[in-house]
Write a protein that holds these residues in place. Structure first.
Motif, short mmCIF file in Angstrom:
data_model
loop_
_atom_site.label_atom_id
_atom_site.label_comp_id
_atom_site.label_asym_id
_atom_site.label_seq_id
_atom_site.Cartn_x
_atom_site.Cartn_y
_atom_site.Cartn_z
N PHE A 3 0.75 -1.28 0.02
CA PHE A 3 -0.02 -0.01 -0.15
C PHE A 3 0.98 1.23 0.06
CE2 PHE A 3 -2.18 -3.40 2.15
CZ PHE A 3 -3.36 -3.42 1.48
N ASP A 4 0.30 2.43 -0.67
CA ASP A 4 1.06 3.65 -0.49
C ASP A 4 1.82 4.01 0.98
OD1 ASP A 4 1.35 3.96 -3.09
OD2 ASP A 4 -0.54 5.10 -3.37
N GLU A 5 0.50 3.90 1.74
CA GLU A 5 0.75 4.35 3.04
C GLU A 5 0.03 3.40 4.15
OE1 GLU A 5 -0.31 8.06 5.91
OE2 GLU A 5 -1.11 8.24 4.01
N VAL A 6 0.67 3.09 5.30
CA VAL A 6 0.17 2.20 6.13
C VAL A 6 0.03 2.69 7.65
CG1 VAL A 6 0.65 -0.15 7.36
CG2 VAL A 6 0.94 0.26 4.91
N ILE A 7 -1.11 2.60 8.15
CA ILE A 7 -0.88 3.18 9.65
C ILE A 7 -1.08 2.10 10.42
CG2 ILE A 7 -2.35 4.55 11.45
CD1 ILE A 7 -3.27 6.38 8.76
N VAL A 8 -0.41 1.92 11.55
CA VAL A 8 -0.34 0.95 12.35
C VAL A 8 -1.01 1.40 13.70
CG1 VAL A 8 0.57 -0.97 13.58
CG2 VAL A 8 1.27 -0.75 11.44
N ALA A 9 -2.32 1.43 14.11
CA ALA A 9 -2.65 2.12 15.43
C ALA A 9 -2.28 1.38 16.47
CB ALA A 9 -4.09 2.38 15.39
N ARG A 10 -2.07 1.86 17.87
CA ARG A 10 -1.96 1.09 18.93
C ARG A 10 -0.72 0.23 18.90
NH1 ARG A 10 -7.60 -0.99 20.49
NH2 ARG A 10 -6.85 -2.57 19.43
N ALA A 11 0.64 0.37 18.41
CA ALA A 11 1.76 -0.06 18.29
C ALA A 11 2.55 -0.34 19.62
CB ALA A 11 2.58 0.24 17.09
N SER A 12 1.72 -0.75 20.83
CA SER A 12 2.23 -0.64 21.97
C SER A 12 2.76 -1.70 22.59
CB SER A 12 1.19 0.14 22.97
OG SER A 12 0.17 -0.91 22.97
N ALA A 13 3.46 -1.79 23.58
CA ALA A 13 3.79 -3.04 24.19
C ALA A 13 2.96 -3.83 24.42
CB ALA A 13 4.70 -2.81 25.42
N ARG A 14 1.73 -3.21 25.04
CA ARG A 14 0.57 -4.21 25.66
C ARG A 14 -0.08 -4.81 24.26
NH1 ARG A 14 -4.73 -1.75 28.33
NH2 ARG A 14 -5.88 -3.78 28.49
N GLU A 15 -0.06 -4.04 22.84
CA GLU A 15 -0.69 -4.89 21.76
C GLU A 15 0.34 -5.68 21.42
OE1 GLU A 15 -3.96 -4.54 21.06
OE2 GLU A 15 -3.95 -3.11 22.62
N TYR A 16 1.62 -5.36 21.05
CA TYR A 16 2.59 -5.97 20.22
C TYR A 16 3.58 -6.42 21.13
CZ TYR A 16 0.05 -5.04 16.06
OH TYR A 16 -0.84 -4.69 15.20
N GLY A 17 3.61 -6.96 22.40
CA GLY A 17 4.72 -7.15 23.23
C GLY A 17 5.16 -8.56 23.39
N ALA A 18 4.52 -9.63 22.88
CA ALA A 18 4.72 -10.87 22.78
C ALA A 18 5.70 -11.25 21.65
CB ALA A 18 3.49 -11.99 23.06
N GLU A 19 6.63 -12.12 21.83
CA GLU A 19 7.51 -12.58 20.74
C GLU A 19 6.47 -13.03 19.71
OE1 GLU A 19 10.71 -13.05 18.64
OE2 GLU A 19 10.60 -12.17 20.86
N ALA A 20 5.45 -13.82 19.97
CA ALA A 20 4.44 -14.24 18.61
C ALA A 20 4.02 -13.15 17.89
CB ALA A 20 3.38 -14.93 19.28
N ASP A 21 3.99 -11.79 18.54
CA ASP A 21 3.51 -10.61 17.78
C ASP A 21 4.58 -9.68 16.94
OD1 ASP A 21 1.00 -10.76 19.22
OD2 ASP A 21 1.79 -9.64 20.75
N ARG A 22 5.86 -10.58 17.07
CA ARG A 22 6.78 -9.57 16.04
C ARG A 22 6.76 -10.01 14.77
NH1 ARG A 22 12.60 -8.76 16.77
NH2 ARG A 22 12.55 -9.53 18.85
N SER A 23 6.32 -11.06 14.17
CA SER A 23 5.88 -11.19 12.80
C SER A 23 4.71 -10.49 12.52
CB SER A 23 5.99 -12.86 12.42
OG SER A 23 4.83 -13.21 13.09
N LEU A 24 3.75 -10.31 13.23
CA LEU A 24 2.50 -9.40 12.78
C LEU A 24 3.05 -8.01 12.74
CD1 LEU A 24 -0.09 -10.89 15.24
CD2 LEU A 24 0.10 -11.48 12.95
#
Length: 57
Positions: A3-24
């Motif tokens: 996409f031309d532009e991507v917005i990732v909202a809530r890229a916090s440790a709470r939402e993406y803190g686990a090792e499994a979240d790294r690939s997402l």
């Protein structure tokens, strides 16, 4: 998919803190062709760079 532009909202440790979240988070960030915007409240995800940077193409 890309996409031309991507917005990732809530890229916090709470939402993406686990090792499994790294690939997402990686997949979401690498879909941007020209502009990537990340927002977070509190601590950013530990899978992101430690300092705040702005990169313009």
């Amino acid at each position: 998919m890309e996409f031309d532009e991507v917005i990732v909202a809530r890229a916090s440790a709470r939402e993406y803190g686990a090792e499994a979240d790294r690939s997402l988070l990686y997949i979401a960030c690498t879909r941007a062709l020209h502009r990537l915007t990340l927002t977070h409240s509190g601590r950013p995800s530990p899978h992101l760079p430690g300092d705040e940077t702005t990169v313009e193409p």
